[in-house]
Design an enzyme around this catalytic site. Structure first.
Site, mmCIF file in Angstrom:
data_model
loop_
_atom_site.group_PDB
_atom_site.id
_atom_site.type_symbol
_atom_site.label_atom_id
_atom_site.label_comp_id
_atom_site.label_asym_id
_atom_site.label_seq_id
_atom_site.Cartn_x
_atom_site.Cartn_y
_atom_site.Cartn_z
ATOM 1 N N SER A 270 0.682 -1.249 -0.126
ATOM 2 C CA SER A 270 -0.163 0.035 -0.049
ATOM 3 C C SER A 270 0.876 1.112 -0.098
ATOM 4 O O SER A 270 1.951 1.290 0.335
ATOM 5 C CB SER A 270 -0.752 0.053 1.150
ATOM 6 O OG SER A 270 -0.075 0.382 2.327
ATOM 7 N N LYS A 271 0.265 2.210 -0.689
ATOM 8 C CA LYS A 271 0.942 3.596 -0.540
ATOM 9 C C LYS A 271 1.381 4.230 0.918
ATOM 10 O O LYS A 271 2.277 4.745 1.019
ATOM 11 C CB LYS A 271 0.067 4.708 -1.037
ATOM 12 C CG LYS A 271 -0.185 4.579 -2.709
ATOM 13 C CD LYS A 271 -0.756 6.038 -3.230
ATOM 14 C CE LYS A 271 -1.463 5.818 -4.561
ATOM 15 N NZ LYS A 271 -1.876 6.659 -4.981
ATOM 16 N N ARG A 272 0.622 3.495 1.815
ATOM 17 C CA ARG A 272 0.789 4.191 3.143
ATOM 18 C C ARG A 272 2.054 3.643 3.762
ATOM 19 O O ARG A 272 2.706 4.270 4.258
ATOM 20 C CB ARG A 272 -0.341 3.624 3.963
ATOM 21 C CG ARG A 272 -1.411 5.018 4.535
ATOM 22 C CD ARG A 272 -2.376 4.708 5.525
ATOM 23 N NE ARG A 272 -3.001 3.415 5.084
ATOM 24 C CZ ARG A 272 -3.063 2.295 6.070
ATOM 25 N NH1 ARG A 272 -2.435 2.399 7.196
ATOM 26 N NH2 ARG A 272 -3.669 1.334 5.733
ATOM 27 N N ASN A 274 4.683 1.937 1.900
ATOM 28 C CA ASN A 274 5.741 2.073 1.105
ATOM 29 C C ASN A 274 5.424 2.862 -0.382
ATOM 30 O O ASN A 274 4.261 2.837 -0.681
ATOM 31 C CB ASN A 274 5.908 0.549 0.213
ATOM 32 C CG ASN A 274 6.739 -0.467 1.445
ATOM 33 O OD1 ASN A 274 7.519 0.016 1.828
ATOM 34 N ND2 ASN A 274 5.997 -1.393 1.760
#
Ligand code: GLU
Length: 545
Positions: A270-272, A274
């Site tokens: 996920s963007k959160r 990585n």
């Protein structure tokens, strides 16, 4: 034998996801390995997610990553300013195009009609409010939400009347509820679905546009895709796709569903946690080769007994097999990616340096380690300082520090500093200026740093005494070595400095640490730096004194 044709079929989101990179790579490798064709297809059925310029960006990043498709859209022409969703200005290469789904709408509608005619699909006139109500009732009754087929009960006359009235409608696939749908996935093996558990998928939306499902099937068929390699998240859709192939009387491609790439805590990447866009890694200095090497190994292994970790694109295209794809999710490890980036940076640097070494002295003996480190042994020793000069200049260019004020003030010293920090530069060239700071403008000395109980220097007096000892040695460094060390980049002078120190320490029956710790601390003012000998070599006799 049929020619292998694989495709990468991303939605135009504006960037390439790390997971998408892996899907693309495996499709690319598989095609290359089997002398097949690799196709790029843009799946832009979800117009709400459309991002301007996304197709051009995709074409670009595929090129940067060295995976240029054999067939696919081509960046050309001028966008339609009045309607950015209109991608008809783009070109195409290959004879199965256009390779953009929004340019193939008619085909999907025609085929949906065929499914209606053959009884495999039906019109549904339910409004969003009716569907919500149905789902809420099912959820309350602890049933899995699923279309209840109320529109399938309409008489042909009712249905025709509703159609004629222009009422909003969708087309749904009529899944067989009385049987299983099974297939063999190249990664998963045998996979079985119960028809009754699969919802009647909407194929054509109320705006007349297709959903991903029908477009994907029609395109894979007409683009003659033999191997459909895609993310695991599409596995649940596969029975719907297979049923359409069956309804059309077509042979489906071989499917390979790739395991997810996961964060360290096993959640979906996920963007959160990585960065997930390839573009962002590139802009932060990761090389395409390192990204490819690492991502290819996220979920694929070259086979039993192989410990190979360093892979070029050619190696991967050569060695890739579906059997090597793992079933379990692969953990994305940013440290390992850093390690690969360093490895590739060394590889590229030393490949160039090897050529320079051979150029200078054909008889040079080069030893290559698995981690790409090198040792160069010249039979003509006059080559050494010239080689050091070339090597340092390459580092200077890599770090882009040709205009650094300290370089302008004392070129030789700066180049020596680059040589002793080579590994750090190859790890992160953009941090070089900071990493060299202590050679040129060290921070104020914290005198406590001169002491180090573990090294046997626990009092200020001892530290002072050690430094006095070093002063004597430095003063005695023979003038010719001192001059050499100051004036030319002779690695042999570094060796000589080291020898003089070690011999003197031994002769005085002292320990290395108690002498070298205070020396290094006094010269760099840092707790961590390159070693004492390297520091003396960079600074030279006079400055060290
Ligand atoms: N368009 C899908 C995606 O964005 C591709 C699915 C497939 O390859 O079949 O991932």
């Amino acid at each position: 034998m049929t020619q292998v044709r694989t495709r990468f079929a991303p939605s135009p989101t504006g960037y390439l996801h790390i997971g998408g990179l892996r899907t693309a790579l495996y499709s690319y490798f598989y095609a290359r390995k089997h002398q097949g064709t690799f196709i790029l297809r843009i799946e832009d059925t979800d117009q709400a997610r459309f991002v301007d310029g996304a197709v051009e960006k995709l074409i670009d990043i595929m090129k940067t990553m060295g995976m240029e498709p054999d067939e696919g859209p081509v960046a050309s022409g001028t966008p339609n300013a009045a309607n950015p969703h209109d991608l008809s200005y783009l070109g195409h290469k290959g004879d199965h195009g256009p390779y953009i789904q929004s340019l193939r709408s008619q085909m999907y509608q025609d085929h949906a009609q065929k499914l209606i005619d053959s009884g495999h699909a039906y019109y549904c006139f339910c409004t969003p409010a009716e569907l919500d109500e149905m789902r809420a009732a099912q959820t309350a009754a602890k049933l899995a939400p699923m279309y209840d087929r109320r529109c399938l009960q309409l008489t042909p006359e009712d249905s025709a009347a509703k159609l004629a009235s222009g009422m909003p409608k969708v087309i749904r696939l009529k899944m067989p509820r009385d049987r299983q749908i099974e297939f063999t996935d190249s990664v998963r093996g045998r996979v079985v679905f119960q028809g009754k558990e699969i919802d009647d998928q909407v194929l054509i939306k109320s705006d007349g546009l297709p959903t991903y499902h029908i477009a994907n099937v029609i395109d894979d068929h007409f683009m003659e895709i033999t191997h459909s390699i895609r993310g695991d998240e599409w596995l649940a859709s596969t029975p719907k796709h297979l049923y359409m192939y069956e309804a059309f009387g077509w042979t489906p491609p071989t499917y390979a569903h790739l395991p997810l790439i996961l964060n360290a805590d096993k959640s979906k990447l996920s963007k959160r946690q990585n960065d997930v866009s390839v573009e962002s890694y590139l802009s932060r200095g990761y090389s395409p080769e390192a990204l490819i090497n690492y991502i290819a190994l996220c979920g694929w292994h070259p086979g039993k007994g192989s410990e190979q970790e360093f892979f070029t694109m050619e190696d991967l295209s050569d060695q890739f097999t579906m059997e090597g794809v793992q079933k379990a999710g692969a953990i994305f490890n940013p440290d390992k990616l850093n390690w690969f980036n360093h490895l590739w940076s060394k590889y590229k640097f030393y490949e160039k340096l090897d050529k320079e070494a051979i150029n200078l002295n054909a008889g040079v003996h080069i030893t290559k380690a698995k981690n790409q480190d090198r040792t160069y042994l010249f039979d003509d020793t006059t080559a050494e300082p010239k080689f050091a000069q070339i090597r340092a200049t390459m580092l200077l260019q890599l770090a882009k520090l040709e205009n650094h004020p300290s370089y302008q003030t004392d070129k030789d010293k700066f180049l020596r500093a680059l040589l002793v920090t080579e590994d750090k530069i190859l790890q992160n060239p953009s941090a070089t200026s900071d990493n060299l700071q202590y050679f040129f403008s060290p921070r104020p000395l914290d005198h406590a740093l001169l002491m180090n109980a573990k090294m046997g220097v626990d009092t200020a007096e001892k530290a002072q005494e050690s430094l006095k000892f070093c002063q004597d040695i430095l003063e005695k460094i023979p003038a010719n070595i001192a001059a050499t060390a100051q004036s030319e980049l002779s690695p042999s002078s570094l060796g000589q400095i080291k020898q003089i120190f070690l011999d003197s320490i031994k002769a005085a029956s002292r320990k290395n640490g108690e002498i070298l710790w205070p020396l290094r601390a006094a010269l760099t003012h840092e707790e961590f730096s390159v070693g004492a000998f390297e520091t003396v070599w960079v600074l030279g006799q006079a400055e060290s004194l």
